[in-house]
Design a protein around this motif. Structure first.
Motif, PDB file in Angstrom:
ATOM      1  N   GLY A  20       0.783  -1.224   0.000  1.00 42.91           N
ATOM      2  CA  GLY A  20       0.000   0.000   0.000  1.00 42.91           C
ATOM      3  C   GLY A  20       0.814   1.272   0.000  1.00 42.91           C
ATOM      4  O   GLY A  20       0.254   2.356   0.056  1.00 42.91           O
ATOM      5  N   GLY A 114      -9.138  -7.761  -5.017  1.00 40.96           N
ATOM      6  CA  GLY A 114      -9.358  -7.931  -3.582  1.00 40.96           C
ATOM      7  C   GLY A 114      -8.382  -7.130  -2.731  1.00 40.96           C
ATOM      8  O   GLY A 114      -8.719  -6.679  -1.636  1.00 40.96           O
ATOM      9  N   ILE A 115      -7.195  -6.929  -3.247  1.00 37.21           N
ATOM     10  CA  ILE A 115      -6.169  -6.188  -2.500  1.00 37.21           C
ATOM     11  C   ILE A 115      -6.495  -4.701  -2.449  1.00 37.21           C
ATOM     12  O   ILE A 115      -6.228  -4.031  -1.446  1.00 37.21           O
ATOM     13  N   ARG A 116      -7.099  -4.152  -3.493  1.00 37.81           N
ATOM     14  CA  ARG A 116      -7.357  -2.701  -3.563  1.00 37.81           C
ATOM     15  C   ARG A 116      -8.100  -2.152  -2.350  1.00 37.81           C
ATOM     16  O   ARG A 116      -7.670  -1.153  -1.773  1.00 37.81           O
ATOM     17  N   PRO A 117      -9.240  -2.758  -1.927  1.00 40.41           N
ATOM     18  CA  PRO A 117      -9.918  -2.198  -0.746  1.00 40.41           C
ATOM     19  C   PRO A 117      -9.082  -2.297   0.533  1.00 40.41           C
ATOM     20  O   PRO A 117      -9.148  -1.419   1.391  1.00 40.41           O
ATOM     21  N   ALA A 118      -8.288  -3.351   0.631  1.00 33.84           N
ATOM     22  CA  ALA A 118      -7.430  -3.492   1.813  1.00 33.84           C
ATOM     23  C   ALA A 118      -6.382  -2.389   1.849  1.00 33.84           C
ATOM     24  O   ALA A 118      -6.052  -1.865   2.920  1.00 33.84           O
ATOM     25  N   VAL A 119      -5.871  -2.014   0.698  1.00 31.53           N
ATOM     26  CA  VAL A 119      -4.885  -0.935   0.629  1.00 31.53           C
ATOM     27  C   VAL A 119      -5.516   0.386   1.061  1.00 31.53           C
ATOM     28  O   VAL A 119      -4.891   1.183   1.764  1.00 31.53           O
ATOM     29  N   ALA A 121      -7.854   0.732   3.259  1.00 33.57           N
ATOM     30  CA  ALA A 121      -7.892   0.667   4.729  1.00 33.57           C
ATOM     31  C   ALA A 121      -6.511   0.893   5.322  1.00 33.57           C
ATOM     32  O   ALA A 121      -6.370   1.581   6.344  1.00 33.57           O
ATOM     33  N   LEU A 122      -5.478   0.341   4.700  1.00 32.95           N
ATOM     34  CA  LEU A 122      -4.111   0.521   5.195  1.00 32.95           C
ATOM     35  C   LEU A 122      -3.688   1.987   5.144  1.00 32.95           C
ATOM     36  O   LEU A 122      -2.859   2.426   5.941  1.00 32.95           O
TER      37      LEU A 122
END
Length: 180
Positions: A20, A114-119, A121-122
């Motif tokens: 991120g 799937g990684i994009r929304p987690a990034v 949040a990070l």
């Protein structure tokens, strides 16, 4: 020599296991350099973040350079910067070597979606933590909101926002606040 190696390893680990970008690294860098190693105080860390954000270049490298310089001057800055940059360089090199083999793979595309929304949040968590550390109140929270909206909606250069905020802070601290 030991501090050079420890600082390199610390920032290499941060660079290796943080997705991120620089802002997602803030809580990990803070945990390592403020809480675990006591290389800088919480207040110094907050100041370093502000300086690193306003300097050109990659945020994570800027902050690692400032911390390394604080620890061991120029060689410390080089050690920390290499530790931060080397993992990304190696990962990008590996991806570039093998990307053509999996670029059209639907599983890989799904993983990135799937990684994009987690990034997001990070990046959001350190933003809220920085706001809390900077003692933003309901009366001052309009400043970053207006700045973000000006950049996003009006296309104002972030440099202009930084300069205006700096001038506004100076005016407030030197002309308005003393008379309150």
């Amino acid at each position: 020599m030991n501090l050079y190696w420890n600082s390199f390893k610390t920032f290499f680990k941060i660079g290796m296991f943080t997705l991120g970008g620089g802002y997602a690294m803030i809580p990990i860098i803070e945990s390592e350099v403020v809480d675990k190693r006591n290389w800088v105080s919480k207040e110094e860390f907050l100041d370093l973040i502000a300086i690193a954000q306003s300097c050109p270049g990659v945020f994570a490298i800027n902050i690692s350079i400032f911390i390394g310089y604080r620890l061991k001057k120029t060689l410390g800055a080089v050690s920390c910067a290499l530790g931060t940059a080397l993992p990304s360089f190696l990962i990008i090199l590996a991806i570039a070597m093998f990307f053509h083999q999996f670029q059209d793979n639907p599983i890989v595309a799904s993983m990135f979606r799937g990684i994009r929304p987690a990034v997001v949040a990070l990046i959001a968590v350190p933003t809220f933590n920085l706001a809390k550390s900077a003692n933003l109140t309901w009366t001052t929270c309009w400043i970053p909101i207006v700045g973000a909206l000006a950049i996003w909606a009006l296309g104002v250069s972030p440099i202009i926002i930084i300069l205006l905020a700096g001038i506004g802070g100076w005016l407030y601290g030197n002309l308005i606040k003393p008379t309150e």
